[in-house]
Design a protein around this motif. Sequence first.
Motif, mmCIF file in Angstrom:
data_model
loop_
_atom_site.group_PDB
_atom_site.id
_atom_site.type_symbol
_atom_site.label_atom_id
_atom_site.label_comp_id
_atom_site.label_asym_id
_atom_site.label_seq_id
_atom_site.Cartn_x
_atom_site.Cartn_y
_atom_site.Cartn_z
ATOM 1 N N ARG A 1 -36.529 26.548 39.095
ATOM 2 C CA ARG A 1 -35.636 27.167 38.763
ATOM 3 C C ARG A 1 -33.979 26.607 38.575
ATOM 4 O O ARG A 1 -34.427 25.078 38.309
ATOM 5 C CB ARG A 1 -35.766 27.518 40.854
ATOM 6 C CG ARG A 1 -35.886 26.254 41.632
ATOM 7 C CD ARG A 1 -35.652 26.953 42.764
ATOM 8 N NE ARG A 1 -36.099 24.982 43.513
ATOM 9 C CZ ARG A 1 -36.650 25.042 44.606
ATOM 10 N NH1 ARG A 1 -36.289 26.334 45.654
ATOM 11 N NH2 ARG A 1 -36.217 24.466 45.835
ATOM 12 N N ILE A 2 -33.624 26.932 37.883
ATOM 13 C CA ILE A 2 -32.232 26.905 37.594
ATOM 14 C C ILE A 2 -31.661 26.130 38.808
ATOM 15 O O ILE A 2 -31.171 26.915 39.911
ATOM 16 C CB ILE A 2 -31.071 27.250 37.303
ATOM 17 C CG1 ILE A 2 -31.898 28.146 35.934
ATOM 18 C CG2 ILE A 2 -29.465 27.326 37.118
ATOM 19 C CD1 ILE A 2 -30.914 29.227 35.455
ATOM 20 N N VAL A 3 -31.415 24.198 38.904
ATOM 21 C CA VAL A 3 -30.558 23.938 39.328
ATOM 22 C C VAL A 3 -29.482 22.484 39.471
ATOM 23 O O VAL A 3 -28.661 22.591 39.664
ATOM 24 C CB VAL A 3 -31.449 23.034 40.463
ATOM 25 C CG1 VAL A 3 -32.436 22.984 41.448
ATOM 26 C CG2 VAL A 3 -31.851 21.842 38.824
ATOM 27 N N LYS A 4 -29.327 23.263 37.779
ATOM 28 C CA LYS A 4 -27.539 22.597 37.412
ATOM 29 C C LYS A 4 -27.185 23.478 37.178
ATOM 30 O O LYS A 4 -28.232 24.352 35.611
ATOM 31 C CB LYS A 4 -27.635 21.261 36.758
ATOM 32 C CG LYS A 4 -26.256 20.975 36.049
ATOM 33 C CD LYS A 4 -26.755 19.923 36.110
ATOM 34 C CE LYS A 4 -25.383 18.632 35.498
ATOM 35 N NZ LYS A 4 -24.497 18.208 36.368
ATOM 36 N N GLU A 5 -26.097 24.228 36.816
ATOM 37 C CA GLU A 5 -25.492 25.573 35.764
ATOM 38 C C GLU A 5 -24.779 24.678 35.162
ATOM 39 O O GLU A 5 -24.166 23.121 35.092
ATOM 40 C CB GLU A 5 -24.243 26.194 36.667
ATOM 41 C CG GLU A 5 -25.236 26.917 37.487
ATOM 42 C CD GLU A 5 -24.179 28.343 37.904
ATOM 43 O OE1 GLU A 5 -23.115 29.081 37.396
ATOM 44 O OE2 GLU A 5 -24.261 28.723 39.431
ATOM 45 N N ILE A 6 -24.668 25.170 33.763
ATOM 46 C CA ILE A 6 -24.395 24.013 32.563
ATOM 47 C C ILE A 6 -23.532 25.064 31.744
ATOM 48 O O ILE A 6 -23.833 26.558 31.952
ATOM 49 C CB ILE A 6 -25.544 24.353 31.335
ATOM 50 C CG1 ILE A 6 -26.515 23.147 32.284
ATOM 51 C CG2 ILE A 6 -24.929 23.317 29.979
ATOM 52 C CD1 ILE A 6 -26.507 22.069 32.567
ATOM 53 N N HIS A 7 -21.839 25.187 31.632
ATOM 54 C CA HIS A 7 -21.399 26.164 30.906
ATOM 55 C C HIS A 7 -20.285 25.900 30.237
ATOM 56 O O HIS A 7 -20.335 26.818 29.679
ATOM 57 C CB HIS A 7 -19.543 25.393 32.290
ATOM 58 C CG HIS A 7 -20.409 26.296 33.890
ATOM 59 N ND1 HIS A 7 -20.562 27.491 33.904
ATOM 60 C CD2 HIS A 7 -20.696 25.698 34.906
ATOM 61 C CE1 HIS A 7 -20.780 27.586 35.554
ATOM 62 N NE2 HIS A 7 -20.197 26.114 35.780
ATOM 63 N N LYS A 8 -20.656 25.086 28.877
ATOM 64 C CA LYS A 8 -20.044 24.050 28.238
ATOM 65 C C LYS A 8 -21.133 23.471 27.343
ATOM 66 O O LYS A 8 -22.426 22.835 27.770
ATOM 67 C CB LYS A 8 -19.489 23.780 28.762
ATOM 68 C CG LYS A 8 -17.870 23.544 28.998
ATOM 69 C CD LYS A 8 -16.390 22.981 28.805
ATOM 70 C CE LYS A 8 -15.760 23.831 29.685
ATOM 71 N NZ LYS A 8 -14.662 22.725 29.669
ATOM 72 N N PRO A 9 -21.464 24.005 25.390
ATOM 73 C CA PRO A 9 -22.987 23.869 24.894
ATOM 74 C C PRO A 9 -22.399 22.223 25.114
ATOM 75 O O PRO A 9 -23.670 21.088 24.654
ATOM 76 C CB PRO A 9 -22.727 24.422 23.731
ATOM 77 C CG PRO A 9 -21.557 25.985 24.262
ATOM 78 C CD PRO A 9 -20.511 25.580 25.117
ATOM 79 N N ASN A 10 -21.480 22.134 25.242
ATOM 80 C CA ASN A 10 -21.123 20.276 24.992
ATOM 81 C C ASN A 10 -21.728 19.604 25.932
ATOM 82 O O ASN A 10 -22.848 18.190 25.956
ATOM 83 C CB ASN A 10 -19.984 19.575 24.733
ATOM 84 C CG ASN A 10 -19.423 19.997 23.452
ATOM 85 O OD1 ASN A 10 -20.192 19.979 22.549
ATOM 86 N ND2 ASN A 10 -17.960 20.216 22.803
ATOM 87 N N GLU A 11 -21.565 20.680 27.433
ATOM 88 C CA GLU A 11 -22.523 19.813 28.745
ATOM 89 C C GLU A 11 -23.742 19.730 28.382
ATOM 90 O O GLU A 11 -25.034 18.575 28.969
ATOM 91 C CB GLU A 11 -22.240 20.605 29.602
ATOM 92 C CG GLU A 11 -22.365 19.901 31.254
ATOM 93 C CD GLU A 11 -21.797 20.650 32.345
ATOM 94 O OE1 GLU A 11 -22.597 20.703 33.373
ATOM 95 O OE2 GLU A 11 -21.643 21.957 31.261
ATOM 96 N N LEU A 12 -24.680 20.719 27.773
ATOM 97 C CA LEU A 12 -25.785 20.282 27.521
ATOM 98 C C LEU A 12 -26.360 19.537 26.560
ATOM 99 O O LEU A 12 -26.965 18.835 27.217
ATOM 100 C CB LEU A 12 -26.228 22.291 26.888
ATOM 101 C CG LEU A 12 -28.072 22.425 26.897
ATOM 102 C CD1 LEU A 12 -28.715 22.273 27.717
ATOM 103 C CD2 LEU A 12 -27.790 24.173 25.625
#
Length: 147
Positions: free
Chosen positions: A121-132
Amino acid sequence: MFKTHGGDNKGKVFSCLLENDNLILKRVDEQQIAKTLTFGVREVMEILSWLHGKFGSDWFALGSKVDELDTDDGKSGLAIAILQVYPGDKLHAAGALYLGVILEKAGIVEWNQKNRGIQWRIVKEIHKPNELKSLIQALINGNLSRH
């Protein structure tokens, strides 16, 4: 090095690299043949977005039985999400277990601790490619837990 989930010591050891905007997953099989699978960072973002849209923070299945991936039979999961981004590409869909482990170790998803019936399950939303990219690079550099 990382290891997939699997009971009875069936987990497969693999490596992970981040080159440019590509996540490269590589393992050597029993015949010492290297197998490489590449996911673009933007494509991983799309996969996560699809999962978040469908499941929110609820559990989703691995769903990696490649011969059963032609239909969405209610067992949607990571492999189906991959097929949404890589249509018809069962090789990428079969790599769901590897990608799932990397997302888990990077702190983006949480594993249900089961070797059969694997779910995340997703526990951290990632909003930008650089964050990933930053999370995955920190994992590769050993700044995040691999266990």
